[in-house]
Motif scaffolding. Structure first.
Motif, mmCIF file in Angstrom:
data_model
loop_
_atom_site.group_PDB
_atom_site.id
_atom_site.type_symbol
_atom_site.label_atom_id
_atom_site.label_comp_id
_atom_site.label_asym_id
_atom_site.label_seq_id
_atom_site.Cartn_x
_atom_site.Cartn_y
_atom_site.Cartn_z
ATOM 1 N N ARG A 115 0.840 -1.191 0.000
ATOM 2 C CA ARG A 115 0.000 0.000 0.000
ATOM 3 C C ARG A 115 0.880 1.247 0.000
ATOM 4 N NH1 ARG A 115 -4.343 0.729 4.509
ATOM 5 N NH2 ARG A 115 -4.960 -1.274 3.684
ATOM 6 N N ARG A 116 0.797 2.017 -1.054
ATOM 7 C CA ARG A 116 1.546 3.265 -1.185
ATOM 8 C C ARG A 116 0.649 4.259 -1.908
ATOM 9 N NH1 ARG A 116 4.349 -0.399 0.383
ATOM 10 N NH2 ARG A 116 6.591 -0.666 0.298
ATOM 11 N N LEU A 117 0.053 5.142 -1.180
ATOM 12 C CA LEU A 117 -0.789 6.173 -1.769
ATOM 13 C C LEU A 117 0.037 7.446 -1.924
ATOM 14 C CD1 LEU A 117 -3.885 5.478 0.487
ATOM 15 C CD2 LEU A 117 -3.584 4.781 -1.891
ATOM 16 N N THR A 133 -2.513 12.574 -1.119
ATOM 17 C CA THR A 133 -3.806 12.006 -0.734
ATOM 18 C C THR A 133 -4.290 12.697 0.534
ATOM 19 O OG1 THR A 133 -3.236 9.864 -1.691
ATOM 20 C CG2 THR A 133 -5.000 9.871 -0.058
#
Length: 161
Positions: A145-147, A151
């Motif tokens: 998970r790498r936003l 964001t």
């Protein structure tokens, strides 16, 4: 109209930040005094007034570990009720990497030391983890998970970045 608690204060969740900093298969962890016992946590802490979430994560990592970090991604936000404070917590977790380290920096009050541990070593700490959020953030990072950092953004004109 703001909600009030049974004792008449305005209800407000605790906003915290945490940094997942990995080097190889090890994660930066702090050993800290919490409620009269040693506990283990990511570098983490509270959002200060006028501070962006990202700036808070970088600051807390520096103050608790002596590591200057750059953030690479937003991992996620978790909503949780703290047994320590009996309050609802919103924890924003960021991923980053180390830029430099100052081992002579005095660490925040209550922090005993910073150490690098593998995920299995962190899990083996069991109830010595300060919160269950430690593994949730690490597992989200391990799951990829790498936003984008934007964001989570601030529209406060006075925000410190």
């Amino acid at each position: 109209m703001p909600q009030t608690t049974p004792n008449g204060t305005v209800w407000c969740p605790r906003v915290t930040v945490a940094s997942v900093i990995a080097q190889g298969d090890r994660f930066l962890i702090v050993e800290e005094e919490a409620l009269g016992r040693l506990a283990y946590n990511q570098p983490a802490g509270h959002l200060d007034p006028g501070e962006t979430l990202q700036a808070a994560a970088v600051r807390e990592t520096w103050e608790e570990t002596g590591h200057r970090v750059a953030l690479d991604a937003f991992i996620g936000v978790w909503q949780w009720t703290s047994s320590e404070h009996g309050e609802q917590v919103l924890r924003f977790a960021f991923a980053g990497h180390v830029l430099s380290h100052d081992p002579s920096l005095p660490l925040d009050e209550g922090i005993h030391r910073a150490l690098w541990l593998r995920r299995d070593e962190i899990e083996a700490l069991g109830d010595r983890l300060r919160t269950p959020l430690v593994l949730h953030a690490i597992d989200a990072w391990l799951d990829g998970r790498r936003l984008p950092l934007d964001t989570v953004s601030s529209l406060l004109p006075e925000a410190r970045s």
